[in-house]
Design an enzyme around this catalytic site. Structure first.
Site, PDB file in Angstrom:
ATOM      1  N   SER A 101       0.790  -1.234   0.000  1.00 61.35           N
ATOM      2  CA  SER A 101       0.000   0.000   0.000  1.00 61.35           C
ATOM      3  C   SER A 101       0.820   1.281   0.000  1.00 61.35           C
ATOM      4  CB  SER A 101      -0.958   0.015   1.198  1.00 61.35           C
ATOM      5  OG  SER A 101      -2.033  -0.869   0.982  1.00 61.35           O
ATOM      6  N   LYS A 104       0.084   3.646  -2.739  1.00 58.63           N
ATOM      7  CA  LYS A 104      -0.992   4.634  -2.655  1.00 58.63           C
ATOM      8  C   LYS A 104      -0.450   6.061  -2.602  1.00 58.63           C
ATOM      9  CE  LYS A 104      -4.608   1.789  -0.453  1.00 58.63           C
ATOM     10  NZ  LYS A 104      -4.009   0.454  -0.295  1.00 58.63           N
ATOM     11  N   SER A 159      -5.971   2.781   4.793  1.00 58.87           N
ATOM     12  CA  SER A 159      -5.444   2.132   3.596  1.00 58.87           C
ATOM     13  C   SER A 159      -6.550   1.433   2.830  1.00 58.87           C
ATOM     14  CB  SER A 159      -4.331   1.139   3.966  1.00 58.87           C
ATOM     15  OG  SER A 159      -3.445   0.945   2.899  1.00 58.87           O
TER      16      SER A 159
END
Length: 393
Positions: A101, A104, A159
């Site tokens: 993640s 991101k 997340s």
């Protein structure tokens, strides 16, 4: 009843308008909001060629009296000065690994500029399709109406892959988001990154590196919205029936959860985990007027919280070594430059630094703010004649 869009065409039209404006903005032409325009300022020590960071193993050039590097088990890591971009030390900086993640951060750099925070959107079933099994979720629900700012908090704090899917659809679609992320990475000089799933979900062939993730984290801190979201510890997220529920940042080095001591001066950025990537982390902290960014990818020893402790040790070393170690590379070395770097020193935005450093602003901030305002106006005008009542489910 709530007011909803008749379709996503209104938002998509706004996105295209704003994206066009950003492309024309002289300060942001190559990479948009979050692009690091370079250090500027007076003469500095010569930075080694980027090839040094492509060498295997640990790279450091510390002067006498600098503490020894900590014993870090991560497969790849990097410590850099967020202002100058100088890399103080690194280990296999360009090794290509699954980012989880932490990818991101690149998604936010790409999509934040084209979606004004105040837009309200009612989520459709198809926007939540295709979320990978076992994904981290914030609880986005079909039929509920969210502000774009709510969804970003879901991305940065929880997340939430569900929030990423909705934001991607609003900004032009899932595949389009991946394509634009790839272009953004190249413009920033992040050449190790291959984007296939914008939320960071394990996908064969999707990779990044400690170098690239540090580039993304550093660029993000120069975007006031990014800096605000990534430094938020707690927030409320909309639920059904007008209710809300608390969400808390899963970056334990920031929140101090689960027995991990928060790091003094931490200002973000993003953590991640998948079974394939292991634990990954991009973290930035400020101390005595200096901001450092570190990346830690896939520690090989300890439990799930080792990534935070190794980042802590690297930050401590970086603050002790700053000014007493020759750089081994630069986060600007591979960046696409569309114009000369500014000649005056620059500083992080007020959202990311103490008040005494808040005077300087990046050139692209004005262009992005104007574009976002025009985009919001376009949405408002479009909605005035193209809204229909939709029952809240």
């Amino acid at each position: 009843m709530t007011i909803g869009f008749t379709s996503r065409a209104v938002v998509s039209t706004c996105v295209l308008c704003v994206a066009g404006l950003l492309a024309l903005a002289p300060a942001a032409g190559a990479a948009g909001t979050g692009t690091d325009p370079g250090a500027g300022g007076g003469p500095r020590a010569a930075v080694p060629q980027p090839a040094l960071l492509y060498r295997p193993g640990t790279q450091v050039r510390a002067h006498a009296g600098v503490p020894r590097l900590p014993d870090v088990s991560a497969m790849s890591w990097l410590v850099a000065d967020a202002h100058t971009g100088e890399v103080l030390a690194a280990h296999d900086a360009h090794r290509r690994l699954p980012p989880a993640s932490t990818l991101k951060t690149l998604f936010a750099l790409t999509v934040l500029p084209v979606l004004p925070q105040g837009i309200r959107h009612t989520v459709h079933e198809d926007e939540l399709a295709g979320i990978g099994a076992g994904s981290s979720l914030v609880g986005v629900a079909e039929g509920l109406t969210y502000r774009v700012s709510d969804l970003w908090r879901g991305v940065f704090l929880n997340s939430g892959n569900d929030a990423v899917h909705v934001l991607a659809e609003l900004s032009g679609g899932w595949r389009s988001a991946a394509t634009r992320m790839q272009a953004k990475a190249r413009a920033l000089g992040a050449r190790d990154t291959h984007v296939l799933s914008p939320d960071g979900y394990d996908t064969p062939g999707q990779v990044s590196s400690a170098y690239d993730l540090a580039v993304f984290g550093r660029a993000g801190l120069r975007n006031a919205e990014f800096a605000q979201y990534c430094g938020t510890v707690e927030a409320s997220f909309p639920g059904r029936g007008g209710s809300s529920y608390p969400i808390r940042n899963t970056n334990r080095l920031l929140s101090g959860a689960d027995g991990v001591q928060p790091y003094p001066g931490l200002i973000g950025v993003k953590n991640g985990y998948t079974s394939n990537a292991g634990n990954t982390l991009v973290a930035a902290a400020r101390r005595d007027g200096r901001t450092l960014v570190v990346t830690v990818m896939h520690p090989q020893t300890g439990g799930g919280f080792t990534v935070y402790e190794e980042a802590r040790e690297l930050l401590d070393w970086g603050f002790a070594a700053a000014g007493r170690a020759e750089p081994v590379g630069s986060l600007d070395a591979l960046r696409v430059r569309s114009q000369p770097a500014p000649t005056a020193p620059v500083a992080l935005p007020a959202a990311a630094v103490p008040a005494e450093d808040a005077g300087a602003r990046w050139p692209e901030t004005g262009a992005i703010a104007a574009a976002a305002a025009l985009g919001a106006g376009a949405v408002a005008l479009a909605l005035r004649g193209r809204v229909v009542p939709r029952e809240r489910s």
